[in-house]
Design a protein around this motif. Sequence first.
Motif, PDB file in Angstrom:
ATOM      1  N   GLU A  36      45.320  54.571  64.448  1.00 46.68           N
ATOM      2  CA  GLU A  36      45.731  53.525  63.743  1.00 46.68           C
ATOM      3  C   GLU A  36      45.973  53.967  62.231  1.00 46.68           C
ATOM      4  N   ALA A  37      45.013  54.724  61.762  1.00 48.21           N
ATOM      5  CA  ALA A  37      44.845  55.179  60.278  1.00 48.21           C
ATOM      6  C   ALA A  37      46.181  56.202  60.083  1.00 48.21           C
ATOM      7  N   LYS A  38      46.420  57.109  61.189  1.00 49.46           N
ATOM      8  CA  LYS A  38      47.750  57.698  61.046  1.00 49.46           C
ATOM      9  C   LYS A  38      48.880  57.208  60.988  1.00 49.46           C
ATOM     10  N   ARG A  39      49.111  56.166  61.813  1.00 50.14           N
ATOM     11  CA  ARG A  39      50.403  55.178  62.022  1.00 50.14           C
ATOM     12  C   ARG A  39      50.658  54.671  60.500  1.00 50.14           C
ATOM     13  N   LEU A  40      49.267  53.912  59.822  1.00 50.07           N
ATOM     14  CA  LEU A  40      49.506  53.397  58.589  1.00 50.07           C
ATOM     15  C   LEU A  40      49.671  54.291  57.476  1.00 50.07           C
ATOM     16  N   LEU A  41      49.342  55.453  57.519  1.00 46.91           N
ATOM     17  CA  LEU A  41      49.679  56.620  56.636  1.00 46.91           C
ATOM     18  C   LEU A  41      50.825  56.892  56.557  1.00 46.91           C
ATOM     19  N   LYS A  42      51.480  57.337  57.725  1.00 43.38           N
ATOM     20  CA  LYS A  42      52.975  57.551  58.174  1.00 43.38           C
ATOM     21  C   LYS A  42      53.794  56.379  57.503  1.00 43.38           C
ATOM     22  N   LYS A  43      53.467  55.212  57.605  1.00 44.18           N
ATOM     23  CA  LYS A  43      54.131  54.024  57.099  1.00 44.18           C
ATOM     24  C   LYS A  43      53.954  53.762  55.594  1.00 44.18           C
ATOM     25  N   HIS A  44      52.704  53.828  55.110  1.00 45.12           N
ATOM     26  CA  HIS A  44      52.447  53.321  53.783  1.00 45.12           C
ATOM     27  C   HIS A  44      51.997  54.425  52.790  1.00 45.12           C
ATOM     28  N   ARG A  45      51.817  55.673  53.352  1.00 42.09           N
ATOM     29  CA  ARG A  45      51.238  56.750  52.551  1.00 42.09           C
ATOM     30  C   ARG A  45      49.728  56.579  51.663  1.00 42.09           C
ATOM     31  N   TYR A  46      49.873  55.330  51.176  1.00 43.45           N
ATOM     32  CA  TYR A  46      48.188  55.139  50.500  1.00 43.45           C
ATOM     33  C   TYR A  46      47.815  53.773  51.204  1.00 43.45           C
ATOM     34  N   ILE A  47      46.606  54.137  51.672  1.00 48.13           N
ATOM     35  CA  ILE A  47      45.913  52.715  52.493  1.00 48.13           C
ATOM     36  C   ILE A  47      44.469  52.532  51.897  1.00 48.13           C
ATOM     37  N   LYS A  48      43.946  51.172  52.121  1.00 48.39           N
ATOM     38  CA  LYS A  48      42.807  50.895  51.872  1.00 48.39           C
ATOM     39  C   LYS A  48      42.032  50.666  53.007  1.00 48.39           C
ATOM     40  N   VAL A  49      40.958  51.337  53.359  1.00 48.85           N
ATOM     41  CA  VAL A  49      40.111  51.155  54.294  1.00 48.85           C
ATOM     42  C   VAL A  49      38.544  50.542  54.125  1.00 48.85           C
TER      43      VAL A  49
END
Length: 90
Positions: A36-49
């Motif tokens: 899921e983190a890989k998917r979000l990074l691919k879409k948004h590049r910057y994510i808050k976890v």
Amino acid sequence: MTDKRKPDTEKIGSTWQESAMMQIGKAGLTDGIVKEAKRLLKKHRYIKVRALRTSTDEHYKRTLFEELCQRTGAELAGVRGNTAVIYRLR
């Protein structure tokens, strides 16, 4: 290092103001969390976890986020409390 390879500090700052996009539960870093983190990074590049308090103790928290970055190919922008911002440049 070119400007394209540097993280966008304004984007990191705005990501800190947003809600966490994903949470790490008491099961820790599972394959599903990494996927899921890989998917979000691919879409948004910057994510808050956000790591739930039950997922880690105080000493292990930073290591948990560093391991997530290592498994996703991302970089750790910072850790505040139980929350981190990670990014992956293209």
